[in-house]
Each structure stands twice: as structure tokens, then as C-alpha cells.
Write a protein that holds these residues in place. Structure first.
Motif, PDB file in Angstrom:
ATOM      1  N   LYS A   1      14.200 -14.976 -14.573  1.00 57.97           N
ATOM      2  CA  LYS A   1      15.327 -15.899 -14.710  1.00 57.97           C
ATOM      3  C   LYS A   1      16.579 -15.327 -14.067  1.00 57.97           C
ATOM      4  N   ILE A   2      16.582 -13.978 -13.963  1.00 56.76           N
ATOM      5  CA  ILE A   2      17.697 -13.358 -13.249  1.00 56.76           C
ATOM      6  C   ILE A   2      17.440 -13.600 -11.775  1.00 56.76           C
ATOM      7  N   ASP A   3      18.404 -14.078 -11.113  1.00 59.52           N
ATOM      8  CA  ASP A   3      18.196 -14.430  -9.715  1.00 59.52           C
ATOM      9  C   ASP A   3      18.217 -13.179  -8.848  1.00 59.52           C
ATOM     10  N   ILE A   4      17.061 -12.789  -8.397  1.00 58.22           N
ATOM     11  CA  ILE A   4      16.969 -11.610  -7.539  1.00 58.22           C
ATOM     12  C   ILE A   4      16.517 -12.045  -6.157  1.00 58.22           C
ATOM     13  N   SER A   5      17.294 -11.678  -5.166  1.00 58.01           N
ATOM     14  CA  SER A   5      16.931 -12.056  -3.802  1.00 58.01           C
ATOM     15  C   SER A   5      15.780 -11.188  -3.313  1.00 58.01           C
ATOM     16  N   ASN A   6      15.141 -11.656  -2.246  1.00 54.43           N
ATOM     17  CA  ASN A   6      14.029 -10.903  -1.669  1.00 54.43           C
ATOM     18  C   ASN A   6      14.467  -9.514  -1.220  1.00 54.43           C
ATOM     19  N   VAL A   7      15.621  -9.476  -0.601  1.00 59.50           N
ATOM     20  CA  VAL A   7      16.131  -8.198  -0.084  1.00 59.50           C
ATOM     21  C   VAL A   7      16.324  -7.207  -1.235  1.00 59.50           C
ATOM     22  N   LEU A   8      16.936  -7.722  -2.309  1.00 64.40           N
ATOM     23  CA  LEU A   8      17.165  -6.838  -3.471  1.00 64.40           C
ATOM     24  C   LEU A   8      15.843  -6.396  -4.080  1.00 64.40           C
ATOM     25  N   GLY A   9      14.915  -7.330  -4.118  1.00 63.38           N
ATOM     26  CA  GLY A   9      13.591  -7.011  -4.677  1.00 63.38           C
ATOM     27  C   GLY A   9      12.915  -5.909  -3.894  1.00 63.38           C
ATOM     28  N   TYR A  10      12.937  -6.065  -2.551  1.00 64.65           N
ATOM     29  CA  TYR A  10      12.331  -5.035  -1.702  1.00 64.65           C
ATOM     30  C   TYR A  10      13.061  -3.705  -1.843  1.00 64.65           C
ATOM     31  N   SER A  11      14.365  -3.820  -1.914  1.00 62.07           N
ATOM     32  CA  SER A  11      15.162  -2.585  -2.043  1.00 62.07           C
ATOM     33  C   SER A  11      14.804  -1.847  -3.334  1.00 62.07           C
ATOM     34  N   LEU A  12      14.716  -2.611  -4.420  1.00 57.77           N
ATOM     35  CA  LEU A  12      14.384  -2.005  -5.707  1.00 57.77           C
ATOM     36  C   LEU A  12      12.991  -1.381  -5.670  1.00 57.77           C
ATOM     37  N   LEU A  13      12.076  -2.083  -5.032  1.00 61.61           N
ATOM     38  CA  LEU A  13      10.706  -1.557  -4.933  1.00 61.61           C
ATOM     39  C   LEU A  13      10.692  -0.266  -4.129  1.00 61.61           C
ATOM     40  N   ALA A  14      11.429  -0.325  -2.990  1.00 62.63           N
ATOM     41  CA  ALA A  14      11.493   0.873  -2.136  1.00 62.63           C
ATOM     42  C   ALA A  14      12.121   2.041  -2.885  1.00 62.63           C
ATOM     43  N   MET A  15      13.172   1.718  -3.633  1.00 59.67           N
ATOM     44  CA  MET A  15      13.844   2.788  -4.388  1.00 59.67           C
ATOM     45  C   MET A  15      12.902   3.358  -5.465  1.00 59.67           C
ATOM     46  N   GLY A  16      12.211   2.481  -6.125  1.00 56.79           N
ATOM     47  CA  GLY A  16      11.256   2.903  -7.161  1.00 56.79           C
ATOM     48  C   GLY A  16      10.189   3.800  -6.586  1.00 56.79           C
ATOM     49  N   LEU A  17       9.655   3.352  -5.424  1.00 56.20           N
ATOM     50  CA  LEU A  17       8.606   4.152  -4.775  1.00 56.20           C
ATOM     51  C   LEU A  17       9.155   5.511  -4.351  1.00 56.20           C
ATOM     52  N   MET A  18      10.398   5.474  -3.862  1.00 55.26           N
ATOM     53  CA  MET A  18      11.038   6.715  -3.419  1.00 55.26           C
ATOM     54  C   MET A  18      11.179   7.698  -4.588  1.00 55.26           C
ATOM     55  N   ILE A  19      11.665   7.162  -5.708  1.00 54.04           N
ATOM     56  CA  ILE A  19      11.832   8.017  -6.900  1.00 54.04           C
ATOM     57  C   ILE A  19      10.477   8.567  -7.327  1.00 54.04           C
ATOM     58  N   CYS A  20       9.509   7.672  -7.282  1.00 58.82           N
ATOM     59  CA  CYS A  20       8.166   8.062  -7.719  1.00 58.82           C
ATOM     60  C   CYS A  20       7.613   9.182  -6.844  1.00 58.82           C
ATOM     61  N   VAL A  21       7.739   9.000  -5.512  1.00 63.48           N
ATOM     62  CA  VAL A  21       7.224  10.007  -4.576  1.00 63.48           C
ATOM     63  C   VAL A  21       8.003  11.308  -4.715  1.00 63.48           C
ATOM     64  N   GLN A  22       9.321  11.162  -4.793  1.00 65.52           N
ATOM     65  CA  GLN A  22      10.158  12.371  -4.910  1.00 65.52           C
ATOM     66  C   GLN A  22       9.852  13.133  -6.197  1.00 65.52           C
ATOM     67  N   ALA A  23       9.731  12.390  -7.286  1.00 68.48           N
ATOM     68  CA  ALA A  23       9.433  13.037  -8.566  1.00 68.48           C
ATOM     69  C   ALA A  23       8.118  13.787  -8.476  1.00 68.48           C
ATOM     70  N   PHE A  24       7.135  13.131  -7.799  1.00 69.46           N
ATOM     71  CA  PHE A  24       5.816  13.751  -7.659  1.00 69.46           C
ATOM     72  C   PHE A  24       5.894  15.013  -6.804  1.00 69.46           C
ATOM     73  N   VAL A  25       6.605  14.871  -5.669  1.00 64.23           N
ATOM     74  CA  VAL A  25       6.696  16.006  -4.730  1.00 64.23           C
ATOM     75  C   VAL A  25       7.477  17.165  -5.361  1.00 64.23           C
ATOM     76  N   ILE A  26       8.621  16.837  -5.955  1.00 64.79           N
ATOM     77  CA  ILE A  26       9.445  17.891  -6.571  1.00 64.79           C
ATOM     78  C   ILE A  26       8.683  18.572  -7.697  1.00 64.79           C
ATOM     79  N   ASN A  27       8.001  17.743  -8.457  1.00 64.83           N
ATOM     80  CA  ASN A  27       7.238  18.301  -9.572  1.00 64.83           C
ATOM     81  C   ASN A  27       6.134  19.225  -9.085  1.00 64.83           C
ATOM     82  N   LYS A  28       5.542  18.827  -7.966  1.00 66.44           N
ATOM     83  CA  LYS A  28       4.455  19.628  -7.391  1.00 66.44           C
ATOM     84  C   LYS A  28       5.009  20.932  -6.813  1.00 66.44           C
ATOM     85  N   ARG A  29       6.155  20.804  -6.129  1.00 67.61           N
ATOM     86  CA  ARG A  29       6.725  21.954  -5.417  1.00 67.61           C
ATOM     87  C   ARG A  29       7.345  22.958  -6.392  1.00 67.61           C
ATOM     88  N   TYR A  30       8.179  22.441  -7.258  1.00 66.79           N
ATOM     89  CA  TYR A  30       8.853  23.340  -8.210  1.00 66.79           C
ATOM     90  C   TYR A  30       8.397  23.008  -9.629  1.00 66.79           C
TER      91      TYR A  30
END
Lengths: 135, 190
Positions: free
Chosen positions: A98-127
Motif C-alpha cells: 500500500k506504500i507507494d514504492i516506485s520501481n527505481v526505489l524497489g530496485y535500489s532497495l533490493l540492490a542495497m539489501g544484496l550489497m549488505i548481505c554480500v558485504q556482511a558475508f564477505v566481512i564475516n568470512k574475512r575477519y
């Protein structure tokens, strides 16, 4: 009483030649070595990111995915398959769309989520472990 | 040593160099007490090492109410007692059985006839025959010149008990010396 005094004097005389014993030459090294070994055994490994934080990140990503999927589902609402998929999503995504989210914002949020996820995984693995030693 | 006390704060912050200085400062006394209580060089070395490990681990609890040396010797004494109990050595058994009373004068005269090195050997041999608690008491009193109050702190007993303990230990030690100074023993000393 005299006997006691004489005995004390005798002991003084006997012990005036007494000397301290000397431990092996590597004694101090052995102590420090043992200490180092004990400290190493006591190293506590704890993950860089605590579990609760990982859970929060996971939940956040999950919500984000639901929201984005919800947006996609709404966009292609003509398709009956997508519509049923949309209906099948949780009450949370249902209410969140019901919250109006544009496609661009949706993709951005997904990309950011994936980025956090990958970074968390990599950082956790590295350190992934940090060490704390207790005396 | 008093002017050159190890820096406890530095040790607590992880300065192992400073801790090695502490070990170097006290190792001889700790080892001597351990050796005289355990009656075995290997065990004494192990107990002395255990003592310093305990010292390191509990240094945070040292409040400075007593001297550092007193505190370290108390840990040494207790570590020895624990080890003796563990290996079930009798703490009060006197190795020389049925020792008769002795005349102080005759022992004194015999000692006069001995050179310093011979007397030093005699002391070591006789201390070996003392029960562990007596050996610790005599060593700390005569070698480290600890006061009765400090001895009480180390051995966890009252000053009066220390006094009585010392009196008895002297008596037992004198009898052991006398036995070593029997004519045939004197012949062995040459």
C-alpha cells in the motif's frame, strides 16, 4: 628456658651456612612458555558480527524481498499467475505494498539489501573471528 | 629487591617482560621452599612453575595488604600442600624414626669441628628429613628472615602457633642433626 635459648643459637649457627637452591637456568623461560600456552588455550573466538545482528539483517532482507516482489506482482497484476503469487505473499507484504514504492526505489532497495548481505558475508568470512584473551 | 619491586600494573596490562622480572626475583626462594617441602627436584620445579602461573592469574586480586613476597610465598606453600595431598605424601611423617633426645652442647661441639661446606651439606640433608611444614617454616624463618607475623600470614596461622611450630621444628631438626653427627657419620664427613 635456657635450653630453648641455646637451641635457638644452635639453629642460627647451623643455618648461617644455608643457601637458597637454584632452579634450572631455563626456569623463567619455562614459566613464560607455559603461560603462553595456557593463554593460547584460553583464546575465545567470537564472530565479528553478533548473531542477533545477523538475524536482524536477515529479517530486513527478507522483508525487503517481499516488498520488492510485492511491487513486481502489483505491476503485472494482469497475469493471473502473478496475482495469485501476490495473494500468496504474507500479510506483511500485502500491507506494505500500500506504500507507494516506485520501481527505481524497489530496485535500489533490493540492490542495497544484496550489497549488505554480500558485504556482511564477505566481512564475516574475512575477519570472522576476533580474539579476546582473558588472564 | 624492595627497591626493585616488579611493576604489578605493567604485568596486569600484559607486560611479560616485567613478569619475567618478577619470576627472576622470587624463583630461588619459591624453588627452595618447594624443594624442601616436596623433597624431589622435578616435583619442586613443577610446583614452582605452578606457583608463578597462579601468581600471574591472581595478580589482579593482590591488594597490597601484605608484602608481595609474603603473598607469593603463601601461594607457594599452599601449592605445595595441595600437591602433597594429591600425591598422598604424609605431611607429618618424620623420615627418621625413633629419634632420641639430644644434648645441644655435643651437637654444637661437633659442628665446630666441621668446615662451612660440610655444615651446608649437613643442613640440606637434615632439612630433607624434616616434615614439609617444618621445612617450609625453618626455611622462611632462617633463610628469608621472615617475621613471626609474616610467617603467620604465609602459613595461615596465628603468631603464637608459628612460635610453637618453630619451637617444635627446631627440636626435631636438632634431633635429626644429632643423628647425622653420630660417630660413624662424622667419619663419613672425613
Amino acid at each position: 628456658m635456657d635450653d630453648q635459648k641455646e637451641l635457638e643459637e644452635l639453629m642460627e649457627k647451623i643455618f648461617e651456612v644455608d643457601q637458597l637452591d637454584v632452579p634450572p637456568s631455563n626456569f623463567t623461560y619455562s614459566v613464560l612458555n607455559r603461560l603462553a600456552v595456557e593463554r593460547k588455550e584460553k583464546l575465545i573466538y567470537s564472530p565479528l558480527l553478533p548473531k542477533w545482528l545477523l538475524v536482524i539483517i536477515g529479517v530486513f532482507i527478507l522483508i525487503l524481498t517481499y516488498v520488492v516482489l510485492g511491487v513486481f506482482a502489483v505491476d503485472s497484476a494482469e497475469s493471473s499467475y502473478n496475482l495469485s503469487f501476490y495473494e500468496a505473499t504474507s500479510w506483511l507484504s500485502h500491507s506494505l505494498v500500500k506504500i507507494d514504492i516506485s520501481n527505481v526505489l524497489g530496485y535500489s532497495l533490493l540492490a542495497m539489501g544484496l550489497m549488505i548481505c554480500v558485504q556482511a558475508f564477505v566481512i564475516n568470512k574475512r575477519y570472522g573471528t576476533r580474539t579476546t584473551a582473558s588472564i | 629487591m624492595k627497591d626493585d619491586q616488579p611493576d604489578i600494573a605493567a604485568i596486569l596490562s600484559g607486560d611479560t617482560q616485567e613478569f619475567s622480572r618478577l619470576v627472576d626475583s622470587y624463583k630461588n626462594v619459591v624453588f627452595t621452599v618447594a624443594l624442601r617441602m616436596m623433597k624431589n627436584r622435578e616435583e619442586a620445579e613443577e610446583v614452582a612453575q605452578d606457583t608463578f602461573i597462579k601468581v600471574y592469574k591472581s595478580l589482579l586480586q593482590f591488594k597490597g595488604d601484605s608484602k608481595l613476597s609474603t603473598w607469593i610465598y603463601r601461594i607457594t606453600y599452599n601449592t605445595c600442600l595441595d600437591r602433597l595431598k594429591k600425591i598422598k605424601k604424609d605431611l607429618n611423617k618424620l623420615a627418621i624414626e625413633d629419634i632420641q633426645g639430644f644434648e645441644i652442647k655435643s651437637v654444637d661441639d661437633a659442628l665446630e669441628g666441621m668446615v662451612k661446606s660440610e655444615r651446608a651439606i649437613l643442613v640440606r640433608k637434615c632439612i630433607e628429613k624434616l616434615p614439609p611444614k617444618d621445612a617450609a617454616l625453618m626455611t622462611l624463618f632462617y633463610l628469608e628472615e621472615k617475621s613471626l607475623a609474616e610467617l603467620g600470614e604465609i602459613l595461615t596461622m596465628s603468631e603464637n602457633s608459628v612460635k610453637v611450630g618453630l619451637f617444635r621444628a627446631r627440636g626435631r631438626f636438632g634431633k635429626i642433626v644429632k643423628q647425622y653427627l653420630e660417630p660413624e657419620t662424622i667419619e663419613n664427613y672425613g
